[in-house]
Design a protein around this motif. Structure first.
Motif, PDB file in Angstrom:
ATOM      1  N   ARG A  18       0.814  -1.200   0.097  1.00  0.00           N
ATOM      2  CA  ARG A  18      -0.072  -0.032  -0.111  1.00  0.00           C
ATOM      3  C   ARG A  18       0.867   1.326   0.135  1.00  0.00           C
ATOM      4  NH1 ARG A  18      -5.289   0.971   2.316  1.00  0.00           N
ATOM      5  NH2 ARG A  18      -5.613  -1.368   2.698  1.00  0.00           N
ATOM      6  N   ALA A  19       0.442   2.114  -0.814  1.00  0.00           N
ATOM      7  CA  ALA A  19       1.078   3.369  -0.742  1.00  0.00           C
ATOM      8  C   ALA A  19      -0.006   4.786  -0.311  1.00  0.00           C
ATOM      9  CB  ALA A  19       1.682   3.800  -2.411  1.00  0.00           C
ATOM     10  N   THR A  20       0.406   5.426   0.639  1.00  0.00           N
ATOM     11  CA  THR A  20      -0.345   6.323   0.982  1.00  0.00           C
ATOM     12  C   THR A  20       0.022   7.865   0.951  1.00  0.00           C
ATOM     13  OG1 THR A  20      -1.269   4.935   2.621  1.00  0.00           O
ATOM     14  CG2 THR A  20      -1.916   7.176   2.988  1.00  0.00           C
ATOM     15  N   ILE A  21      -0.748   8.785   0.449  1.00  0.00           N
ATOM     16  CA  ILE A  21      -0.216  10.059   0.203  1.00  0.00           C
ATOM     17  C   ILE A  21      -1.143  11.070   0.732  1.00  0.00           C
ATOM     18  CG2 ILE A  21       0.472  12.062  -1.643  1.00  0.00           C
ATOM     19  CD1 ILE A  21       0.919   9.760  -3.572  1.00  0.00           C
ATOM     20  N   ASN A  22      -0.650  11.967   1.520  1.00  0.00           N
ATOM     21  CA  ASN A  22      -1.506  12.962   2.382  1.00  0.00           C
ATOM     22  C   ASN A  22      -1.383  14.510   1.628  1.00  0.00           C
ATOM     23  OD1 ASN A  22      -2.317  11.115   4.458  1.00  0.00           O
ATOM     24  ND2 ASN A  22      -0.114  11.228   5.012  1.00  0.00           N
ATOM     25  N   CYS A  23      -2.704  15.007   1.647  1.00  0.00           N
ATOM     26  CA  CYS A  23      -2.835  16.622   0.943  1.00  0.00           C
ATOM     27  C   CYS A  23      -3.321  17.169   2.174  1.00  0.00           C
ATOM     28  CB  CYS A  23      -3.298  16.375  -0.153  1.00  0.00           C
ATOM     29  SG  CYS A  23      -3.775  18.013  -0.916  1.00  0.00           S
ATOM     30  N   LYS A  24      -2.911  18.439   2.578  1.00  0.00           N
ATOM     31  CA  LYS A  24      -3.790  19.074   3.606  1.00  0.00           C
ATOM     32  C   LYS A  24      -3.780  20.621   2.982  1.00  0.00           C
ATOM     33  CE  LYS A  24      -3.542  20.684   8.506  1.00  0.00           C
ATOM     34  NZ  LYS A  24      -4.457  19.926   8.953  1.00  0.00           N
ATOM     35  N   PRO A  65      -8.099   2.616 -12.212  1.00  0.00           N
ATOM     36  CA  PRO A  65      -8.108   1.263 -11.599  1.00  0.00           C
ATOM     37  C   PRO A  65      -8.636   1.394 -10.079  1.00  0.00           C
ATOM     38  CG  PRO A  65      -6.199   1.498 -12.822  1.00  0.00           C
ATOM     39  CD  PRO A  65      -6.856   2.606 -12.842  1.00  0.00           C
ATOM     40  N   ASP A  66      -9.546   0.446  -9.361  1.00  0.00           N
ATOM     41  CA  ASP A  66     -10.034   0.601  -8.376  1.00  0.00           C
ATOM     42  C   ASP A  66      -9.097   0.350  -7.278  1.00  0.00           C
ATOM     43  OD1 ASP A  66     -12.028  -2.646  -8.306  1.00  0.00           O
ATOM     44  OD2 ASP A  66      -9.794  -2.029  -8.339  1.00  0.00           O
ATOM     45  N   ARG A  67      -7.775   0.365  -7.579  1.00  0.00           N
ATOM     46  CA  ARG A  67      -6.641   0.315  -6.512  1.00  0.00           C
ATOM     47  C   ARG A  67      -6.331   1.607  -5.883  1.00  0.00           C
ATOM     48  NH1 ARG A  67      -3.923  -1.014 -11.173  1.00  0.00           N
ATOM     49  NH2 ARG A  67      -2.201   0.273 -11.913  1.00  0.00           N
ATOM     50  N   PHE A  68      -6.753   2.684  -6.550  1.00  0.00           N
ATOM     51  CA  PHE A  68      -6.755   3.996  -6.320  1.00  0.00           C
ATOM     52  C   PHE A  68      -7.990   4.468  -5.655  1.00  0.00           C
ATOM     53  CE2 PHE A  68      -2.759   5.282  -8.662  1.00  0.00           C
ATOM     54  CZ  PHE A  68      -2.691   4.251  -9.426  1.00  0.00           C
ATOM     55  N   SER A  69      -7.824   5.065  -4.530  1.00  0.00           N
ATOM     56  CA  SER A  69      -8.797   5.593  -3.691  1.00  0.00           C
ATOM     57  C   SER A  69      -8.651   6.952  -3.037  1.00  0.00           C
ATOM     58  CB  SER A  69      -9.563   4.559  -2.881  1.00  0.00           C
ATOM     59  OG  SER A  69      -8.517   4.263  -1.703  1.00  0.00           O
ATOM     60  N   GLY A  70      -9.489   7.630  -3.011  1.00  0.00           N
ATOM     61  CA  GLY A  70      -9.428   9.058  -2.289  1.00  0.00           C
ATOM     62  C   GLY A  70     -10.380   9.088  -1.018  1.00  0.00           C
ATOM     63  N   SER A  71      -9.954   9.548  -0.025  1.00  0.00           N
ATOM     64  CA  SER A  71     -10.770   9.778   1.133  1.00  0.00           C
ATOM     65  C   SER A  71     -10.457  11.125   1.870  1.00  0.00           C
ATOM     66  CB  SER A  71     -10.469   8.782   2.073  1.00  0.00           C
ATOM     67  OG  SER A  71      -9.030   8.791   2.594  1.00  0.00           O
ATOM     68  N   GLY A  72     -11.004  11.680   2.750  1.00  0.00           N
ATOM     69  CA  GLY A  72     -10.849  12.970   3.473  1.00  0.00           C
ATOM     70  C   GLY A  72     -11.859  13.843   3.226  1.00  0.00           C
ATOM     71  N   SER A  73     -12.012  15.036   4.111  1.00  0.00           N
ATOM     72  CA  SER A  73     -12.967  16.158   4.181  1.00  0.00           C
ATOM     73  C   SER A  73     -12.384  17.185   4.632  1.00  0.00           C
ATOM     74  CB  SER A  73     -14.325  15.684   4.700  1.00  0.00           C
ATOM     75  OG  SER A  73     -15.327  16.460   4.417  1.00  0.00           O
ATOM     76  N   THR A  80      -4.828   6.813  -1.756  1.00  0.00           N
ATOM     77  CA  THR A  80      -4.189   5.481  -1.277  1.00  0.00           C
ATOM     78  C   THR A  80      -4.093   4.462  -2.677  1.00  0.00           C
ATOM     79  OG1 THR A  80      -5.188   5.561   1.019  1.00  0.00           O
ATOM     80  CG2 THR A  80      -4.397   3.453   0.000  1.00  0.00           C
ATOM     81  N   ILE A  81      -3.054   4.004  -2.814  1.00  0.00           N
ATOM     82  CA  ILE A  81      -2.787   3.063  -3.734  1.00  0.00           C
ATOM     83  C   ILE A  81      -2.844   1.585  -3.084  1.00  0.00           C
ATOM     84  CG2 ILE A  81      -1.590   2.111  -5.767  1.00  0.00           C
ATOM     85  CD1 ILE A  81      -0.335   4.993  -5.897  1.00  0.00           C
ATOM     86  N   SER A  82      -3.986   0.742  -3.073  1.00  0.00           N
ATOM     87  CA  SER A  82      -3.926  -0.371  -2.377  1.00  0.00           C
ATOM     88  C   SER A  82      -2.875  -1.496  -2.634  1.00  0.00           C
ATOM     89  CB  SER A  82      -5.257  -1.013  -2.336  1.00  0.00           C
ATOM     90  OG  SER A  82      -5.593  -1.325  -3.711  1.00  0.00           O
ATOM     91  N   SER A  83      -2.391  -1.537  -3.636  1.00  0.00           N
ATOM     92  CA  SER A  83      -1.637  -2.551  -4.150  1.00  0.00           C
ATOM     93  C   SER A  83      -0.808  -2.050  -5.373  1.00  0.00           C
ATOM     94  CB  SER A  83      -2.226  -3.971  -4.691  1.00  0.00           C
ATOM     95  OG  SER A  83      -1.423  -4.868  -5.137  1.00  0.00           O
ATOM     96  N   LEU A  84       0.573  -1.482  -4.751  1.00  0.00           N
ATOM     97  CA  LEU A  84       1.250  -1.009  -5.959  1.00  0.00           C
ATOM     98  C   LEU A  84       1.657  -1.696  -6.988  1.00  0.00           C
ATOM     99  CD1 LEU A  84       2.420   2.074  -6.247  1.00  0.00           C
ATOM    100  CD2 LEU A  84       4.789   1.011  -5.449  1.00  0.00           C
ATOM    101  N   GLN A  85       1.362  -1.350  -8.201  1.00  0.00           N
ATOM    102  CA  GLN A  85       1.965  -1.817  -9.450  1.00  0.00           C
ATOM    103  C   GLN A  85       3.075  -0.923 -10.123  1.00  0.00           C
ATOM    104  OE1 GLN A  85       0.498  -4.962 -10.096  1.00  0.00           O
ATOM    105  NE2 GLN A  85      -0.638  -4.452  -8.082  1.00  0.00           N
ATOM    106  N   ALA A  86       3.829  -1.865 -11.059  1.00  0.00           N
ATOM    107  CA  ALA A  86       4.917  -1.091 -11.820  1.00  0.00           C
ATOM    108  C   ALA A  86       4.637   0.177 -12.232  1.00  0.00           C
ATOM    109  CB  ALA A  86       5.840  -2.172 -12.417  1.00  0.00           C
ATOM    110  N   TYR A  92       2.421  12.371  -7.886  1.00  0.00           N
ATOM    111  CA  TYR A  92       1.074  12.368  -7.725  1.00  0.00           C
ATOM    112  C   TYR A  92       0.850  13.863  -7.269  1.00  0.00           C
ATOM    113  CZ  TYR A  92       0.536   7.557  -8.696  1.00  0.00           C
ATOM    114  OH  TYR A  92       0.453   6.126  -9.333  1.00  0.00           O
ATOM    115  N   TYR A  93      -0.305  14.428  -7.532  1.00  0.00           N
ATOM    116  CA  TYR A  93      -0.459  15.766  -7.015  1.00  0.00           C
ATOM    117  C   TYR A  93      -1.927  15.775  -6.795  1.00  0.00           C
ATOM    118  CZ  TYR A  93       3.494  17.276  -9.945  1.00  0.00           C
ATOM    119  OH  TYR A  93       4.743  17.704 -10.294  1.00  0.00           O
ATOM    120  N   CYS A  94      -2.024  16.637  -5.674  1.00  0.00           N
ATOM    121  CA  CYS A  94      -3.531  16.947  -5.360  1.00  0.00           C
ATOM    122  C   CYS A  94      -3.939  18.676  -5.670  1.00  0.00           C
ATOM    123  CB  CYS A  94      -3.887  16.990  -3.607  1.00  0.00           C
ATOM    124  SG  CYS A  94      -2.689  17.927  -2.553  1.00  0.00           S
TER     125      CYS A  94
END
Lengths: 113, 122
Positions: A18-24, A65-73, A80-86, A92-94
């Motif tokens: 899993r890869a997780t990127i945060n944006c504030k 692909p559904d391995r990419f998901s966004g969350s927060g408010s 989140t990339i649930s299962s990183l592929q090559a 990645y930019y917000c």
């Protein structure tokens, strides 16, 4: 201006992990009248324009692909990339589109460990 | 298909002006705002401004006020970005993008041009 700050600046993740990127954002991008967060995520590979991945903070763009998901408010968001592929190696930019200027985060470089 | 096609790469002298075009096809030109974004070598994305293709009304980032002009020609479904008094730090790839998902001209950029490389050098 709404300033966007991403963390980390870079990360290395093993294939399949899993890869997780945060944006504030410096102020809320939640529009109360429609309860939508005006926040998008993009993927950019070398030599290419950015590609829209996520809009309204959590809606995947067509064909993503559904391995990419966004969350927060409000002011805090996560990609989140649930299962990183090559093929996910990229920057990645917000971006907020609540108001002009529609500023981007500084970018997060994702690499394979 | 829906696409934005930009003009080709340019090399400019410091102090000169630049005009980049962005031609839309595959959808109703006046349906969505256009935005311009630039990216210096190895750097992130910088928003420059936007134009309403219906009436030509523009909004520019404060950084570029007085140097940038965005226009459109509805007869050929094309928008233009002109940047004057070029400096070496204007060397960048310039992108146009459609704000296809949003409200009142601000939106997520669902379609991007391929980018136009601009080098400013003496």
């Amino acid at each position: 201006d709404i300033v966007m700050t991403q963390s980390p600046d870079s990360l290395a993740v093993s294939l399949g992990e899993r890869a997780t990127i945060n944006c504030k954002s410096s102020q809320s991008v939640l529009y109360n009248s429609n309860n939508k967060n005006y926040l998008a995520w993009y993927q950019q590979k070398p030599g290419q324009p950015p590609k829209l991945l996520i809009y309204w903070a959590s809606t995947r763009a067509s064909g993503v692909p559904d391995r990419f998901s966004g969350s927060g408010s409000g002011t805090d968001f996560t990609l989140t990339i649930s299962s990183l592929q090559a093929e996910d190696v990229a920057v990645y930019y917000c971006q907020q589109y609540y108001s002009s200027p529609q500023m981007f985060g500084q970018g997060t470089k994702v690499e394979i460990k | 298909q829906v696409q934005l096609v930009q003009s080709g790469a340019e090399v400019k002298m410091p102090g000169a002006s630049l005009k980049v075009s962005c031609k839309a096809s595959g959808y109703t030109f006046t349906g969505y705002y256009f935005h311009w974004v630039r990216q210096a070598p190895g750097q992130g994305l910088e928003w420059m401004g936007r134009i309403n293709p219906n009436n030509g009304v523009t909004n520019y980032a404060q950084k570029f006020q007085g140097r940038v002009t965005m226009t459109r020609d509805t007869s050929i479904s094309t928008v233009y970005m002109e940047l004057s008094r070029l400096r070496s730090d204007d060397t960048a790839v310039y992108f146009c993008a459609r704000a296809g998902i949003g409200v009142a001209g601000n939106g997520a950029f669902d379609i991007w041009g391929q980018g136009t490389m601009v080098i400013v050098s003496s």
